[in-house]
Design an enzyme around this catalytic site. Structure first.
Site, PDB file in Angstrom:
ATOM      1  N   TRP A 424      -3.891   0.271   4.199  1.00 35.65           N
ATOM      2  CA  TRP A 424      -2.365   1.167   2.900  1.00 35.65           C
ATOM      3  C   TRP A 424      -1.418   0.876   2.968  1.00 35.65           C
ATOM      4  CZ3 TRP A 424       2.497   3.502   3.191  1.00 35.65           C
ATOM      5  CH2 TRP A 424       2.351   4.563   2.140  1.00 35.65           C
ATOM      6  N   TYR A 428      -0.001  -0.876  -0.971  1.00 31.11           N
ATOM      7  CA  TYR A 428       1.140   0.401  -1.471  1.00 31.11           C
ATOM      8  C   TYR A 428       2.222  -0.193  -2.045  1.00 31.11           C
ATOM      9  CZ  TYR A 428       4.636   3.472  -2.004  1.00 31.11           C
ATOM     10  OH  TYR A 428       5.745   3.897  -2.000  1.00 31.11           O
ATOM     11  N   ASP A 444      -4.795   6.710   1.585  1.00 27.81           N
ATOM     12  CA  ASP A 444      -3.979   8.163   1.760  1.00 27.81           C
ATOM     13  C   ASP A 444      -4.247   9.604   1.662  1.00 27.81           C
ATOM     14  OD1 ASP A 444      -1.423   8.185   0.300  1.00 27.81           O
ATOM     15  OD2 ASP A 444      -2.287  10.132  -0.471  1.00 27.81           O
TER      16      ASP A 444
END
Length: 490
Positions: A424, A428, A444
């Site tokens: 994640w 990101y 997410d």
């Protein structure tokens, strides 16, 4: 290759969607323009069409003083369609303008020979890497001469020239007039000398400035950044230069207004590049919407938030630290802790703004910390503290380079290999710091819930129809959730 018939139709219609996509050289005047130039359209037989400003200038056309090609949205290498060439060209700009690296070193970063690099840039822009660099410098110099009262000597150095003589020679050769003559003929109202300067950065409308500002406000590091009265501002430390920058929207001009301290003039090309990345100014909203609007889930958000952008990162290391802090905590909690982090380890400074009092912490500073020094800030997990320190050491040593010029898949692999950084966080960071349009943090929880409670694997499969714009799909999903929460508030 441009179809002259289609290009001429776009020129005569002055459709803003073509602004920055091509430029027209008028053989009867020797001038090249944007397709939205307000002057009377020339006869078709007098028009030559180019895919870039560099190609037009190589053909010996000089820029129009009315439509000002240097302000065209997408008039930057990163707006070209070929992704590999995008990264190559941006690295050329970074290396030559920031670190003065040679072409051989830049080519080696991509595993290419100098001949291969030249061929790719030539194919994409119709010019050599050196011609690309020179045009970039000349367009920036023209903007500074037209919009500011900086002395010509400072304009020369700010736009990347090492000597005033060289600047004057190139300028007169290219534009067949002196810098002072262009300043007189530009006809724009210019600001008076002072402690700050103002320039414009154009974008392709529509642009959802309110959504961008809201996102930056909810993710800022206090004392380093601030959002107030429709403007975003922050402290800036680039190389040896220190200062501040403030940005607001000019919707009637389809541009952002950038005000910055004159202390940042020596690093102006890099400053403007970072702002274009942060505010995603090179996006093509029509192309993105055409893809995503085919999905019934995203269509309502595309209608209510046209021109929604993916916020980038002004400082990639700063963004990475905040992403690690934000693992498995709320956005509000992450903002609180990251602000403490900046206050503890950022260099203090003075600015005209009471809420900007620190520069962001540098990776070299964080790399030397211990877990016991990081944990008291509210990062109670020792693993997370170690992750921040390991991340800083990788950035400080050069083992990890967070740049849009780097292959995103390779950077994601390096990030995941660091202790305490999961998929994640890596996606990101790729989405924002690398400006990768196809990043998708499938883990997410907000995304998965909004997709009906899907697993990560199911969300990954569901996202395939959004490619190559999955980062923009993520922003629409997050924005929809934010709107829903706001409606629930009393």
């Amino acid at each position: 290759m441009l179809d002259p018939e289609i290009a001429y139709q776009a020129l005569t219609s002055r459709d803003t969607r073509f602004d920055g996509v091509f430029f027209v050289g008028v053989t009867s005047t020797g001038i090249y323009c944007r397709p939205i130039c307000p002057v009377k359209a020339p006869m078709q037989k007098n028009c030559l069409f180019f895919s870039s400003a560099e190609a037009a200038e190589k053909a010996r056309f000089r820029p129009c003083l009315r439509c000002r090609p240097e302000l065209a949205p997408g008039n930057a290498p990163v707006d070209q369609p070929h992704r590999v060439a995008d990264r190559l060209i941006q690295r050329i700009e970074e290396g030559m303008l920031e670190q003065r690296e040679g072409l051989e070193a830049i080519a080696a970063e991509f595993g290419l020979s100098l001949r291969q690099l030249r061929r790719i840039v030539q194919q994409e822009l119709g010019v050599s890497p050196l011609e690309l660099k020179q045009t970039r410098r000349m367009l920036l110099a023209k903007q500074l001469l037209t919009e500011t009262q900086l002395p010509v000597t400072e304009v020369a150095y700010a736009s990347g020239f090492s000597s005033l003589r060289r600047f004057n020679d190139v300028f007169q050769t290219r534009y067949r007039m002196t810098p002072s003559a262009l300043r007189r003929e530009g006809g724009a109202t210019r600001q008076q000398p002072g402690d700050s300067l103002t320039l414009r950065l154009a974008y392709r409308p529509p642009y959802d400035w309110d959504a961008m500002l809201w996102f930056l406000q909810t993710h800022l590091m206090k004392e380093v950044e601030a959002v107030e009265d429709g403007s975003w501002r922050r402290t800036v430390a680039l190389g040896r230069c220190r200062g501040w920058v403030s940005v607001c929207d000019l919707p009637q001009k389809s541009a952002l207004q950038v005000t910055f301290s004159t202390s940042l003039t020596p690093v102006l090309p890099l400053l403007l590049r970072r702002l274009r990345d942060l505010f995603d100014l090179d996006a093509q909203p029509q192309r993105i919407a055409a893809c995503l609007s085919q999905d019934a889930l995203l269509a309502p958000s595309l209608l209510s938030h046209p021109g929604l952008r993916v916020p980038g990162a002004f400082d990639a290391f700063e963004l990475g630290v905040r992403a690690i802090i934000g693992q498995q905590v709320t956005v509000k909690a992450a903002t609180t802790v990251s602000s403490r982090f900046a206050a503890a380890f950022g260099e203090p400074c003075e600015t005209p703004f009471a809420d900007l009092t620190r520069y962001t912490a540098l990776p070299e500073r964080i790399a030397g910390l211990t877990v016991d020094e990081v944990a008291p800030l509210g990062i109670v997990s020792a693993a997370r503290s170690r992750a921040i320190i390991s991340f800083a050491r990788a950035c400080a040593s050069g083992d990890l380079r967070l740049s849009a010029a780097q292959p995103p898949d390779e950077v994601i692999k390096k990030l995941v290999s660091l202790p305490g950084i999961g998929p994640w966080t890596a996606h990101y960071i790729a989405m924002r710091a690398l400006r990768w349009p196809d990043a998708f943090p499938k883990e997410d929880i907000a995304i998965r819930n909004n997709l009906g409670g899907m697993t990560s694997r199911e969300a990954e499969a569901r996202s395939q129809s959004w490619r190559p714009w999955r980062s923009y799909a993520v922003m629409h999903i997050w924005e929809s959730l934010a709107v829903a929460k706001t409606k629930k508030k009393p």
